[in-house]
Design an enzyme around this catalytic site. Structure first.
Site, PDB file in Angstrom:
ATOM      1  N   ILE A  19      16.258  27.017  55.472  1.00 39.83           N
ATOM      2  CA  ILE A  19      15.637  28.187  54.863  1.00 39.83           C
ATOM      3  C   ILE A  19      14.164  28.282  55.235  1.00 39.83           C
ATOM      4  O   ILE A  19      13.640  29.381  55.459  1.00 39.83           O
ATOM      5  CB  ILE A  19      15.830  28.145  53.335  1.00 39.83           C
ATOM      6  CG1 ILE A  19      17.315  28.357  52.996  1.00 39.83           C
ATOM      7  CG2 ILE A  19      14.979  29.204  52.640  1.00 39.83           C
ATOM      8  CD1 ILE A  19      17.671  28.097  51.553  1.00 39.83           C
ATOM      9  N   TYR A 168      19.537  16.907  41.226  1.00 38.94           N
ATOM     10  CA  TYR A 168      19.271  18.156  41.940  1.00 38.94           C
ATOM     11  C   TYR A 168      18.900  19.261  40.940  1.00 38.94           C
ATOM     12  O   TYR A 168      17.921  19.990  41.131  1.00 38.94           O
ATOM     13  CB  TYR A 168      20.494  18.566  42.748  1.00 38.94           C
ATOM     14  CG  TYR A 168      20.343  19.863  43.509  1.00 38.94           C
ATOM     15  CD1 TYR A 168      19.770  19.892  44.777  1.00 38.94           C
ATOM     16  CD2 TYR A 168      20.785  21.072  42.969  1.00 38.94           C
ATOM     17  CE1 TYR A 168      19.628  21.083  45.475  1.00 38.94           C
ATOM     18  CE2 TYR A 168      20.650  22.267  43.660  1.00 38.94           C
ATOM     19  CZ  TYR A 168      20.075  22.270  44.913  1.00 38.94           C
ATOM     20  OH  TYR A 168      19.937  23.456  45.600  1.00 38.94           O
TER      21      TYR A 168
END
Length: 266
Positions: A19, A168
């Site tokens: 990204i 996460y």
């Protein structure tokens, strides 16, 4: 894409692939000067994939100016030096995109948190959370000085629901909250802070996991990495972006608001 960022200076952290690479491309496509960081370099011609030099070539081909800088975001001194260099060379900073992330090896997914090594916390909440904070600490004075700027924290739906692992999720929830609290402290200085979550994205990591059969997803339904880049560019070009400060957005909802499209679907 009808967005003009000529004369604007940006930093994108963690952009040798994924990204981050797409965000550098999207900002350069709009004409910005973009300093971007990573640790993996290549002296080959053409450069090896997933390196700073490969990102530079693909971004420069779209316009703007891409400037690779090798930075280890575990090293605060190197991060400070990056922003001093930008101040010395450009005298301004308009956009910071916090994207740097360290994927644990092996990736932390598919088990209970007690079955993962404790080190996965440091991987995901160190570079991927603390690294956002440190870069912002050095970027903010430049923006406060000029009474304008945009900080974008790249997050994921893992900040709001279970994805991959507990560590996460905590990291991404922290990224979201960081943007909200930055917005409060930066408001009087006309500096915007937001958190932005891509959806399913065709990063090199995801495509590799699909090929290995460790993940299920139709890649034809996934976003390109440059879709996120066009999202950041559209935010940066919004004269009233301060009205969005403190918000937690998805790339898709901002696409609906600003009208940018995924280059893979054009």
């Amino acid at each position: 894409m009808n967005v003009d960022l000529h004369g604007k200076v940006a930093v994108v952290t963690g952009a040798s692939k994924g990204i981050g690479k797409g965000i550098v491309e999207g900002l350069c496509e709009a004409g910005a000067t973009v300093y971007f960081t990573g640790r993996t370099e290549s002296q080959e011609q053409p450069p090896a994939a997933m390196t700073l030099q490969a990102t530079q070539i693909s971004a420069d081909a779209l316009g703007g100016k891409a400037i690779p800088v090798r930075v280890d975001h575990n090293n605060d001194t190197e991060v400070a030096a990056l922003f001093k260099r930008i101040d010395d060379e450009q005298g301004r900073l308009d956009i910071l995109v916090n994207n740097v992330y360290q994927i644990p090896s092996p990736p932390a997914m598919g088990k209970g948190f007690w079955e993962h090594p404790v080190s996965v916390w440091d991987d995901q909440c160190g570079v991927g959370l603390r690294g956002y904070y440190v870069a912002s600490v050095f970027a903010a004075p430049l923006m406060v000085r000029q009474k304008q700027g945009l900080i974008v924290n790249i997050s994921s739906r893992g900040g709001r629901e279970y994805v991959f692992s507990a560590s996460y999720g905590v990291g991404k929830a922290g990224v979201d909250r960081m943007a909200q609290d930055f917005a409060v402290e930066l408001k009087e200085h006309n500096v915007t802070a937001v958190s932005v979550s891509p959806s399913k994205v065709k990063t090199e990591f995801i495509l590799d996991m699909l090929e290995q059969g460790k993940m299920q997803m139709d890649p034809n339904e996934a976003e390109s990495v440059r879709f996120s880049g066009r999202c950041v560019a559209s935010l940066a070009a919004d004269d009233d972006v301060i009205a969005r400060s403190g918000g937690i957005y998805t790339v898709k909802e901002l696409a609906a608001a600003y009208g940018f499209t995924d280059p893979d679907r054009e």
